[in-house]
Scaffold this motif. Structure first.
Motif, PDB file in Angstrom:
ATOM      1  N   GLY A  77     -10.813 -20.834  -9.869  1.00 39.65           N
ATOM      2  CA  GLY A  77      -9.981 -21.195  -9.014  1.00 39.65           C
ATOM      3  C   GLY A  77     -10.016 -20.785  -7.066  1.00 39.65           C
ATOM      4  N   LYS A  78      -9.211 -20.368  -6.646  1.00 42.75           N
ATOM      5  CA  LYS A  78      -9.508 -20.095  -5.077  1.00 42.75           C
ATOM      6  C   LYS A  78      -8.363 -19.204  -4.791  1.00 42.75           C
ATOM      7  N   ILE A  79      -7.956 -17.721  -4.493  1.00 44.05           N
ATOM      8  CA  ILE A  79      -6.890 -18.006  -4.802  1.00 44.05           C
ATOM      9  C   ILE A  79      -7.021 -16.688  -3.698  1.00 44.05           C
ATOM     10  N   ASP A  80      -5.350 -17.276  -2.979  1.00 47.03           N
ATOM     11  CA  ASP A  80      -4.961 -16.333  -1.277  1.00 47.03           C
ATOM     12  C   ASP A  80      -4.168 -15.448  -1.580  1.00 47.03           C
ATOM     13  N   MET A  81      -4.166 -14.728  -0.699  1.00 45.42           N
ATOM     14  CA  MET A  81      -2.584 -13.793  -0.905  1.00 45.42           C
ATOM     15  C   MET A  81      -3.148 -13.104   0.514  1.00 45.42           C
ATOM     16  N   GLN A  82      -1.713 -13.218   1.326  1.00 45.18           N
ATOM     17  CA  GLN A  82      -1.619 -12.405   2.534  1.00 45.18           C
ATOM     18  C   GLN A  82      -0.811 -10.319   2.358  1.00 45.18           C
ATOM     19  N   LEU A  83      -1.881  -9.584   2.264  1.00 46.63           N
ATOM     20  CA  LEU A  83      -0.499  -8.789   2.053  1.00 46.63           C
ATOM     21  C   LEU A  83      -1.366  -7.745   3.749  1.00 46.63           C
ATOM     22  N   LYS A  84       0.101  -7.103   3.776  1.00 41.20           N
ATOM     23  CA  LYS A  84      -0.277  -5.523   4.641  1.00 41.20           C
ATOM     24  C   LYS A  84       0.233  -4.787   4.048  1.00 41.20           C
ATOM     25  N   LEU A  85      -0.486  -3.774   4.229  1.00 38.93           N
ATOM     26  CA  LEU A  85       0.314  -2.270   2.750  1.00 38.93           C
ATOM     27  C   LEU A  85       0.138  -1.706   3.438  1.00 38.93           C
ATOM     28  N   VAL A  86       0.579  -0.132   2.568  1.00 39.04           N
ATOM     29  CA  VAL A  86       1.610   0.685   3.230  1.00 39.04           C
ATOM     30  C   VAL A  86       0.886   1.802   4.432  1.00 39.04           C
ATOM     31  N   PRO A  87       1.998   1.734   4.748  1.00 36.99           N
ATOM     32  CA  PRO A  87       1.374   3.026   6.403  1.00 36.99           C
ATOM     33  C   PRO A  87       1.326   3.668   6.156  1.00 36.99           C
ATOM     34  N   GLY A  88       0.778   4.760   7.227  1.00 31.87           N
ATOM     35  CA  GLY A  88       1.035   6.418   7.666  1.00 31.87           C
ATOM     36  C   GLY A  88       0.615   7.014   6.539  1.00 31.87           C
ATOM     37  N   ASN A  89       0.782   7.963   5.702  1.00 29.31           N
ATOM     38  CA  ASN A  89      -0.558   9.059   4.693  1.00 29.31           C
ATOM     39  C   ASN A  89       0.561   8.217   3.491  1.00 29.31           C
ATOM     40  N   SER A  90      -0.500   7.545   2.922  1.00 30.67           N
ATOM     41  CA  SER A  90      -0.741   6.717   1.297  1.00 30.67           C
ATOM     42  C   SER A  90      -1.892   7.262   0.750  1.00 30.67           C
ATOM     43  N   ALA A  91      -2.274   8.291   1.197  1.00 24.84           N
ATOM     44  CA  ALA A  91      -3.349   9.189   0.362  1.00 24.84           C
ATOM     45  C   ALA A  91      -2.214   9.320  -1.050  1.00 24.84           C
ATOM     46  N   GLY A  92      -3.311   8.870  -2.106  1.00 29.34           N
ATOM     47  CA  GLY A  92      -2.912   8.797  -3.479  1.00 29.34           C
ATOM     48  C   GLY A  92      -2.559   8.013  -3.713  1.00 29.34           C
ATOM     49  N   THR A  93      -1.804   6.585  -3.631  1.00 28.44           N
ATOM     50  CA  THR A  93      -1.685   5.647  -4.345  1.00 28.44           C
ATOM     51  C   THR A  93      -2.427   4.832  -3.893  1.00 28.44           C
ATOM     52  N   VAL A  94      -2.309   3.287  -4.986  1.00 25.23           N
ATOM     53  CA  VAL A  94      -2.982   2.760  -4.774  1.00 25.23           C
ATOM     54  C   VAL A  94      -2.265   1.317  -4.957  1.00 25.23           C
ATOM     55  N   THR A  95      -2.474   0.408  -4.313  1.00 22.07           N
ATOM     56  CA  THR A  95      -1.860  -1.001  -4.153  1.00 22.07           C
ATOM     57  C   THR A  95      -3.087  -1.943  -4.948  1.00 22.07           C
ATOM     58  N   ALA A  96      -3.091  -2.224  -6.171  1.00 24.66           N
ATOM     59  CA  ALA A  96      -3.500  -3.497  -6.884  1.00 24.66           C
ATOM     60  C   ALA A  96      -3.024  -4.851  -6.595  1.00 24.66           C
ATOM     61  N   TYR A  97      -4.548  -5.357  -6.809  1.00 27.56           N
ATOM     62  CA  TYR A  97      -4.204  -7.180  -6.660  1.00 27.56           C
ATOM     63  C   TYR A  97      -5.348  -7.738  -7.274  1.00 27.56           C
ATOM     64  N   TYR A  98      -5.123  -8.291  -8.907  1.00 24.45           N
ATOM     65  CA  TYR A  98      -6.059  -9.130  -8.999  1.00 24.45           C
ATOM     66  C   TYR A  98      -6.064  -9.603 -10.073  1.00 24.45           C
ATOM     67  N   LEU A  99      -6.787 -10.886 -10.866  1.00 22.46           N
ATOM     68  CA  LEU A  99      -7.212 -11.440 -11.970  1.00 22.46           C
ATOM     69  C   LEU A  99      -7.622 -11.102 -13.155  1.00 22.46           C
ATOM     70  N   SER A 100      -6.617 -10.498 -14.565  1.00 20.53           N
ATOM     71  CA  SER A 100      -7.108 -10.264 -15.402  1.00 20.53           C
ATOM     72  C   SER A 100      -6.516 -11.085 -16.294  1.00 20.53           C
ATOM     73  N   SER A 101      -7.469 -11.230 -17.594  1.00 25.07           N
ATOM     74  CA  SER A 101      -6.571 -11.559 -19.632  1.00 25.07           C
ATOM     75  C   SER A 101      -6.512 -10.560 -19.716  1.00 25.07           C
ATOM     76  N   LYS A 102      -5.843 -11.183 -21.324  1.00 25.12           N
ATOM     77  CA  LYS A 102      -6.366 -10.280 -22.586  1.00 25.12           C
ATOM     78  C   LYS A 102      -6.670  -9.702 -22.758  1.00 25.12           C
ATOM     79  N   GLY A 103      -6.396  -8.821 -24.145  1.00 26.76           N
ATOM     80  CA  GLY A 103      -7.228  -7.977 -25.373  1.00 26.76           C
ATOM     81  C   GLY A 103      -8.356  -6.895 -24.874  1.00 26.76           C
ATOM     82  N   ALA A 104      -9.087  -7.046 -26.206  1.00 28.54           N
ATOM     83  CA  ALA A 104      -9.843  -5.587 -26.078  1.00 28.54           C
ATOM     84  C   ALA A 104     -11.362  -6.406 -24.919  1.00 28.54           C
ATOM     85  N   SER A 105     -12.152  -7.419 -25.196  1.00 30.50           N
ATOM     86  CA  SER A 105     -13.126  -7.960 -24.894  1.00 30.50           C
ATOM     87  C   SER A 105     -12.580  -8.726 -23.359  1.00 30.50           C
ATOM     88  N   TRP A 106     -11.800  -8.204 -22.555  1.00 28.30           N
ATOM     89  CA  TRP A 106     -11.002  -9.143 -21.151  1.00 28.30           C
ATOM     90  C   TRP A 106     -11.521  -9.569 -20.127  1.00 28.30           C
TER      91      TRP A 106
END
Length: 299
Positions: A77-106
């Protein structure tokens, strides 16, 4: 007569503008709705769907982060999303946006946004997992402030390639090189996931900079999701094996065989020359026994 013709012309122009504006309005109304397409999966109220489902926010405080996932699974597919990330001092944070399947061989296709100290650039971290194997990281700075406004982050995933794009500009391409023994995500349907979480043990300068909880709550925002994609349900795809004629979204299914044209190849080179800060394919120290085979492929 000239005056009448001029009035008629002005009226026609006005009518055209109204029609265009109405068209834009209708497109906006028919856009995807978070209530329909996603479910909040964790965060104890820290994730919120707002504005009648047009906006979704994730927040993080010292107690917990938050996350959501798509109701549908997709196989290409073609997947689009608009994001506005955490402003200011965001050190230590992670914003994850991803596609994933399940299982040991994901399989997995990752955008991860690594927070920063105020004034420092965000790092956009990308990765591709196939059959449980990743280690294909490429990292970039962005050519704009991703906290000041919304920007579009896209994943194009078809049987031939995966293309990561930002505001329509390709930043990375991962080709299907199964003929050379490189596993490629093409058999396992994947959901869309996103989360905002604390990773100050590694995210900012290798964990040297810790999360400043006096800045909490940290908030990332999402809007204008679109999936022109093959929906997987009950063991089968909404697309047949040869074409996405039944793909969800609009009727433009060119993504199923899309590749980078010469203009976008130049854009990709521009990004990688000016904004790439890490490429696993050049890390000979890490891969001292030899670079992965996709790194030395010429086509």
């Amino acid at each position: 007569m000239a005056s009448t013709s001029s009035s008629s012309s002005s009226f026609n122009v006005s009518l055209l503008l109204v029609s265009v504006l109405l068209g834009i309005s209708l497109i906006a109304v028919s856009a995807s709705n978070f209530y329909q397409d996603f479910a909040i999966t964790w965060g104890d109220g820290r994730a919120k769907m707002l504005n009648n489902g047009d906006l979704l926010t994730l927040s993080l405080d010292k107690a917990s982060g938050s996350g959501f996932q798509s109701n549908n699974e997709y196989l290409f597919g073609k997947i689009d999303m608009q994001l506005k990330l955490v402003p200011g001092n965001s050190a230590g944070t992670v914003t994850a946006y991803y596609l994933s399947s399940k299982g040991a061989s994901w399989d997995e296709i990752d955008f991860e946004f690594l927070g920063n100290l105020s004034g420092d650039p965000y790092i956009l971290h990308t990765n591709v997992f196939s059959q449980g194997k990743g280690n294909r990281e490429q990292q970039f700075y962005l050519w704009f402030d991703p906290t000041a406004d919304f920007h579009t982050y896209s994943i194009l995933w078809n049987p031939q390639r995966i293309i990561f794009s930002v505001d329509g500009t390709p930043i990375r391409e991962f080709k299907n090189l199964e003929s050379r023994g490189v596993p490629f995500p093409q058999n396992q349907p994947m959901r869309i996931y996103s989360s905002l979480w604390n990773a100050d043990d590694w995210a900012t300068r290798g964990g040297l900079i810790k999360t400043d909880w006096t800045q909490a709550p940290f908030t990332a925002s999402y809007r204008n999701f679109n999936a022109n994609a093959c929906v997987w349900s009950s063991g089968s795809s909404s697309c047949n094996s040869n074409s996405p004629s039944s793909a969800s979204g609009n009727n433009n299914n060119s993504w199923f065989s899309q590749e980078l044209d010469s203009t976008n190849q130049q854009r990709l080179k521009w990004v990688q020359k000016n904004y790439m800060i890490y490429n696993y394919c050049t890390d000979t120290k890490r891969f001292s026994q030899g670079l992965p085979p996709e790194c030395t492929a010429t086509s």
